[in-house]
Design an enzyme around this catalytic site. Structure first.
Site, PDB file in Angstrom:
ATOM      1  N   THR A  29      -1.753   7.203  -3.274  1.00 20.97           N
ATOM      2  CA  THR A  29      -1.747   7.561  -4.689  1.00 20.97           C
ATOM      3  C   THR A  29      -0.447   8.289  -5.012  1.00 20.97           C
ATOM      4  O   THR A  29      -0.097   9.258  -4.336  1.00 20.97           O
ATOM      5  CB  THR A  29      -2.935   8.489  -5.034  1.00 20.97           C
ATOM      6  OG1 THR A  29      -4.148   7.840  -4.674  1.00 20.97           O
ATOM      7  CG2 THR A  29      -2.954   8.826  -6.515  1.00 20.97           C
TER       8      THR A  29
ATOM      9  N   PHE B 159      -1.087  12.497   1.557  1.00 20.83           N
ATOM     10  CA  PHE B 159      -0.736  13.167   0.303  1.00 20.83           C
ATOM     11  C   PHE B 159      -1.651  12.634  -0.803  1.00 20.83           C
ATOM     12  O   PHE B 159      -1.827  11.429  -0.934  1.00 20.83           O
ATOM     13  CB  PHE B 159       0.732  12.915  -0.050  1.00 20.83           C
ATOM     14  CG  PHE B 159       1.248  13.825  -1.116  1.00 20.83           C
ATOM     15  CD1 PHE B 159       1.643  15.119  -0.807  1.00 20.83           C
ATOM     16  CD2 PHE B 159       1.332  13.398  -2.428  1.00 20.83           C
ATOM     17  CE1 PHE B 159       2.120  15.970  -1.791  1.00 20.83           C
ATOM     18  CE2 PHE B 159       1.805  14.241  -3.413  1.00 20.83           C
ATOM     19  CZ  PHE B 159       2.191  15.537  -3.102  1.00 20.83           C
TER      20      PHE B 159
ATOM     21  N   ARG C  37      -9.548   5.180 -11.056  1.00 18.12           N
ATOM     22  CA  ARG C  37      -9.248   3.981 -10.270  1.00 18.12           C
ATOM     23  C   ARG C  37      -9.696   4.105  -8.810  1.00 18.12           C
ATOM     24  O   ARG C  37      -9.568   3.165  -8.039  1.00 18.12           O
ATOM     25  CB  ARG C  37      -7.750   3.682 -10.342  1.00 18.12           C
ATOM     26  CG  ARG C  37      -7.355   3.162 -11.713  1.00 18.12           C
ATOM     27  CD  ARG C  37      -5.853   3.228 -11.950  1.00 18.12           C
ATOM     28  NE  ARG C  37      -5.483   2.654 -13.230  1.00 18.12           N
ATOM     29  CZ  ARG C  37      -5.631   3.239 -14.398  1.00 18.12           C
ATOM     30  NH1 ARG C  37      -6.171   4.438 -14.470  1.00 18.12           N
ATOM     31  NH2 ARG C  37      -5.264   2.651 -15.519  1.00 18.12           N
TER      32      ARG C  37
ATOM     33  N   HIS D  18      10.950  11.758  -9.186  1.00 19.12           N
ATOM     34  CA  HIS D  18      10.391  11.522  -7.854  1.00 19.12           C
ATOM     35  C   HIS D  18       9.375  10.373  -7.856  1.00 19.12           C
ATOM     36  O   HIS D  18       9.342   9.555  -6.941  1.00 19.12           O
ATOM     37  CB  HIS D  18       9.745  12.811  -7.337  1.00 19.12           C
ATOM     38  CG  HIS D  18       9.256  12.739  -5.932  1.00 19.12           C
ATOM     39  ND1 HIS D  18      10.102  12.698  -4.850  1.00 19.12           N
ATOM     40  CD2 HIS D  18       8.001  12.701  -5.431  1.00 19.12           C
ATOM     41  CE1 HIS D  18       9.393  12.634  -3.744  1.00 19.12           C
ATOM     42  NE2 HIS D  18       8.113  12.632  -4.065  1.00 19.12           N
TER      43      HIS D  18
ATOM     44  N   ALA E 287       2.899   8.088   0.556  1.00 16.55           N
ATOM     45  CA  ALA E 287       3.065   6.681   0.180  1.00 16.55           C
ATOM     46  C   ALA E 287       4.418   6.124   0.616  1.00 16.55           C
ATOM     47  O   ALA E 287       4.534   4.932   0.916  1.00 16.55           O
ATOM     48  CB  ALA E 287       2.894   6.526  -1.336  1.00 16.55           C
ATOM     49  N   TYR E 288       5.422   6.965   0.671  1.00 14.89           N
ATOM     50  CA  TYR E 288       6.758   6.516   1.073  1.00 14.89           C
ATOM     51  C   TYR E 288       6.766   5.986   2.509  1.00 14.89           C
ATOM     52  O   TYR E 288       7.552   5.109   2.852  1.00 14.89           O
ATOM     53  CB  TYR E 288       7.750   7.678   0.921  1.00 14.89           C
ATOM     54  CG  TYR E 288       9.193   7.273   1.032  1.00 14.89           C
ATOM     55  CD1 TYR E 288       9.876   6.767  -0.070  1.00 14.89           C
ATOM     56  CD2 TYR E 288       9.881   7.397   2.233  1.00 14.89           C
ATOM     57  CE1 TYR E 288      11.210   6.393   0.025  1.00 14.89           C
ATOM     58  CE2 TYR E 288      11.211   7.021   2.339  1.00 14.89           C
ATOM     59  CZ  TYR E 288      11.868   6.521   1.232  1.00 14.89           C
ATOM     60  OH  TYR E 288      13.189   6.142   1.327  1.00 14.89           O
ATOM     61  N   GLU E 289       5.878   6.506   3.334  1.00 14.68           N
ATOM     62  CA  GLU E 289       5.816   6.099   4.745  1.00 14.68           C
ATOM     63  C   GLU E 289       4.965   4.851   4.973  1.00 14.68           C
ATOM     64  O   GLU E 289       4.926   4.315   6.082  1.00 14.68           O
ATOM     65  CB  GLU E 289       5.272   7.250   5.603  1.00 14.68           C
ATOM     66  CG  GLU E 289       6.221   8.409   5.751  1.00 14.68           C
ATOM     67  CD  GLU E 289       6.347   9.300   4.517  1.00 14.68           C
ATOM     68  OE1 GLU E 289       7.438   9.877   4.318  1.00 14.68           O
ATOM     69  OE2 GLU E 289       5.370   9.410   3.735  1.00 14.68           O
TER      70      GLU E 289
ATOM     71  N   GLY F 264       6.819  15.720 -13.427  1.00 13.60           N
ATOM     72  CA  GLY F 264       7.867  16.027 -14.388  1.00 13.60           C
ATOM     73  C   GLY F 264       9.267  15.615 -13.947  1.00 13.60           C
ATOM     74  O   GLY F 264      10.235  15.889 -14.655  1.00 13.60           O
TER      75      GLY F 264
ATOM     76  N   ILE G 128       1.191  10.081  -8.322  1.00 11.31           N
ATOM     77  CA  ILE G 128       0.894  10.543  -9.679  1.00 11.31           C
ATOM     78  C   ILE G 128       2.183  11.045 -10.310  1.00 11.31           C
ATOM     79  O   ILE G 128       2.896  11.863  -9.726  1.00 11.31           O
ATOM     80  CB  ILE G 128      -0.172  11.655  -9.654  1.00 11.31           C
ATOM     81  CG1 ILE G 128      -1.459  11.126  -8.990  1.00 11.31           C
ATOM     82  CG2 ILE G 128      -0.451  12.168 -11.063  1.00 11.31           C
ATOM     83  CD1 ILE G 128      -2.486  12.195  -8.680  1.00 11.31           C
TER      84      ILE G 128
END
Length: 156
Positions: free
Chosen positions: A81, A22, A128, A89, A57-59, A86, A83
């Site tokens: 990453t 992702f 970055r 999450h 990233a959660y995994e 709104g 980001i």
């Protein structure tokens, strides 16, 4: 007085990189930076680098834990990453990725370098990942290598 400081060159290191798909348009640059730092500065052999792609990233914490538990690696680098959008999450994913990766490092007793960008915008992420703010993938790789040597020196 004894002072322990790690060096970065670690030619025999076995390093796994867990990387999120992702936001791969950013993560690809993080990966390139990490691999370049491992090989060029750390002198790590290409055969000693394993790249594992995961959905997001959660995994990363689970993947880092499984990699650490194999006993095959001297260090793990987690790249991704997150980001801000709104919704809330961002906080959940960034927080769980951070605390999970830290937990793996403490429990596995090998370096697990945190190379997950948590940014307010796509522009910050791009900065970055290899432009104005350096490459956080390369920084995570150098941290992992230095920590391999620091831990080895402590145990000696």
């Amino acid at each position: 007085m004894k002072v322990i400081e790690g060096v970065v060159a670690t030619p025999n290191a076995r390093v796994a990189i867990a990387i999120a798909r992702f936001n791969n348009f950013i993560n690809d640059s993080l990966l390139q930076g990490a691999i370049d730092a491992l090989k060029r500065i750390g002198q790590v052999a290409d055969d000693n680098i394993t790249v594992v792609w995961v959905p997001g990233a959660y995994e990363l914490p689970l993947t880092a834990r499984v990699l650490a538990n194999t006993g095959k690696y001297d260090a793990i680098i987690a790249l991704g990453t997150v980001i801000r959008g709104g919704t809330a999450h961002f906080e959940y994913v960034a927080g769980e990725a951070s605390s999970g990766i830290g937990s793996v490092s403490l429990n596995a007793e090998i370096p697990v370098a945190f190379g997950v960008l948590t940014t307010e915008s796509i522009e910050q992420a791009i900065e970055r990942a290899g432009t104005k703010a350096g490459n956080k993938g390369a920084e995570a790789a150098l941290t992992a290598l230095e920590m391999i040597n620091v831990i080895e020196a402590i145990k000696a």
